[in-house]
Design an enzyme around this catalytic site. Structure first.
Site, PDB file in Angstrom:
ATOM      1  N   LYS A 222       0.815  -1.219   0.000  1.00  9.71           N
ATOM      2  CA  LYS A 222       0.000   0.000   0.000  1.00  9.71           C
ATOM      3  C   LYS A 222       0.849   1.269   0.000  1.00  9.71           C
ATOM      4  O   LYS A 222       2.047   1.234   0.263  1.00  9.71           O
ATOM      5  CB  LYS A 222      -0.964  -0.012   1.204  1.00  9.71           C
ATOM      6  CG  LYS A 222      -2.135  -0.954   0.952  1.00  9.71           C
ATOM      7  CD  LYS A 222      -3.189  -0.897   2.024  1.00  9.71           C
ATOM      8  CE  LYS A 222      -4.331  -1.854   1.669  1.00  9.71           C
ATOM      9  NZ  LYS A 222      -5.317  -1.959   2.749  1.00  9.71           N
ATOM     10  N   ARG A 256      -3.238  -9.884   5.662  1.00 12.27           N
ATOM     11  CA  ARG A 256      -3.706  -9.952   4.270  1.00 12.27           C
ATOM     12  C   ARG A 256      -2.574  -9.456   3.377  1.00 12.27           C
ATOM     13  O   ARG A 256      -2.206  -8.284   3.454  1.00 12.27           O
ATOM     14  CB  ARG A 256      -4.959  -9.093   4.100  1.00 12.27           C
ATOM     15  CG  ARG A 256      -5.550  -9.122   2.709  1.00 12.27           C
ATOM     16  CD  ARG A 256      -6.793  -8.235   2.642  1.00 12.27           C
ATOM     17  NE  ARG A 256      -7.399  -8.239   1.315  1.00 12.27           N
ATOM     18  CZ  ARG A 256      -6.986  -7.474   0.307  1.00 12.27           C
ATOM     19  NH1 ARG A 256      -5.986  -6.652   0.472  1.00 12.27           N
ATOM     20  NH2 ARG A 256      -7.588  -7.550  -0.864  1.00 12.27           N
TER      21      ARG A 256
HETATM   22  C1  8Y7 Z   1      -7.988  -4.349   2.456  1.00 12.46           C
HETATM   23  C2  8Y7 Z   1      -9.072  -5.139   2.063  1.00 12.46           C
HETATM   24  C3  8Y7 Z   1      -8.216  -4.153   0.316  1.00 12.46           C
HETATM   25  C4  8Y7 Z   1      -7.657  -4.310   3.843  1.00 12.46           C
HETATM   26  C5  8Y7 Z   1      -9.490  -5.836   4.210  1.00 12.46           C
HETATM   27  C6  8Y7 Z   1      -5.366  -3.354  -1.460  1.00 12.46           C
HETATM   28  C7  8Y7 Z   1     -10.224  -5.625  -0.080  1.00 12.46           C
HETATM   29  C8  8Y7 Z   1      -6.638  -2.637  -1.420  1.00 12.46           C
HETATM   30  N1  8Y7 Z   1      -7.452  -3.750   1.352  1.00 12.46           N
HETATM   31  N2  8Y7 Z   1      -9.824  -5.873   2.914  1.00 12.46           N
HETATM   32  N3  8Y7 Z   1      -9.207  -5.000   0.727  1.00 12.46           N
HETATM   33  N4  8Y7 Z   1      -8.446  -5.069   4.670  1.00 12.46           N
HETATM   34  N5  8Y7 Z   1     -10.194  -6.548   5.108  1.00 12.46           N
HETATM   35  O1  8Y7 Z   1      -4.353  -2.619  -1.693  1.00 12.46           O
HETATM   36  O2  8Y7 Z   1      -6.755  -3.622   4.307  1.00 12.46           O
HETATM   37  O3  8Y7 Z   1      -5.253  -4.562  -1.315  1.00 12.46           O
HETATM   38  S1  8Y7 Z   1      -8.047  -3.689  -1.356  1.00 12.46           S
END
Ligand code: 8Y7
Length: 278
Positions: A222, A256
């Site tokens: 990010k 994640r």
């Molecule tokens: C997150 C996310 C994304 C996060 C959760 C990316 C879908 C943006 N970021 N879901 N999603 N937490 N729970 O850069 O931080 O992956 S999308």
């Protein structure tokens, strides 16, 4: 902490940080044939992440990056449902990243074990779509909406406000009959936060552990990483690993990430030092 998360067909133990691998089903507006190709690519990528040690897969068909436009329901369904069907027997739980109740219902039918909603199940019908299922639910904090969320967000007390929101949404879900052992909370790094807000939330992650809910953190690649390292998105592995370990050290239960193999290696080394199993 109950020490486990009920996640559809799975009960995940939370003794060590779990790795959630990101599976993007990339958009293609040109032709049906191309969409089949994207589907196959996403499935192959997901299987590779399982081989690399992913504990959970997170399948997403809706771009949620800052400034992104909304995806129509039928297009999102075309992207994610075939991928969930193909992965339901891959050995690990399949999460789907969506805000849309119709998509939630369809993917649960197709075998999804978890719903990851960056809108925190605030859309009309979202809590109902998950209430009677066995799926885990990840409630994420976002200030505003993806299109505008990075327009100079302001908080008096970012930790207090994010923590308060997550506690309120968890209470709302429980009020609809969602068992506490199904709920995961996430501060939502990068969603309506400045770089400083993100690092404050990471540094003080332990303060978000209100109630008994496990925490999920997503910082992989990010802009909070790019802002510190000066690296473009394809060169953020080192920074992302550092953020993941900082999260683990502050009690994050689920990380994640895009780079599963490298994160799993980093966690193994970290766990040896910390004396926890990995
Ligand atoms: C997150 C996310 C994304 C996060 C959760 C990316 C879908 C943006 N970021 N879901 N999603 N937490 N729970 O850069 O931080 O992956 S999308």
């Amino acid at each position: 902490m109950s020490g486990y998360l009920d996640c559809g067909r799975f009960r995940l133990t939370l003794q060590r940080p779990l790795v959630m691998g990101v599976v993007n089903v990339t958009p293609d507006s040109f032709s049906d044939g191309a969409q089949h190709f994207r589907t196959a690519e996403a499935i192959a990528h997901a299987r590779r992440l399982v081989d690399e040690g992913a504990d959970i897969l997170d399948v997403g068909g809706e771009s949620t990056r800052p400034g992104a436009q909304a995806v129509p329901v039928d297009e999102e369904l075309q992207r994610v449902v075939p991928v969930v069907e193909a992965l339901r027997d891959c050995g690990v739980p399949v999460s789907v990243d969506t805000c849309k109740p119709a998509v939630m219902a369809a993917v649960l039918q197709a075998g999804a074990d978890m719903i990851n909603d960056i809108m925190g199940f605030q859309a009309p019908g979202a809590t109902e779509a998950v209430a009677d299922a066995a799926c885990a639910v990840c409630v994420m904090h976002m200030r505003g909406e993806p299109r505008t969320m990075q327009d100079a967000p302001v908080y008096d007390d970012v930790v207090g406000e994010v923590g308060g929101y997550l506690a309120d949404r968890a209470a709302a879900l429980r009020g609809r009959g969602v068992a506490p052992t199904r709920i995961v909370l996430d501060p939502g790094f990068g969603f309506g936060k400045t770089v400083q807000h993100n690092y404050t939330l990471l540094a003080r992650l332990r303060e978000l552990k209100t109630g008994d809910y496990p925490l999920l953190v997503g910082m992989s690649r990010k802009s909070m990483i790019g802002a510190v390292t000066g690296r473009t998105v394809d060169r953020r592995l080192g920074g992302s690993i550092a953020a993941a370990l900082a999260g683990a050290a502050r009690g994050a239960h689920i990380l994640r990430v895009h780079d599963v193999a490298d994160t799993v290696d980093a966690l193994k080394v970290w766990a040896m030092v910390e004396g926890v199993r990995a």
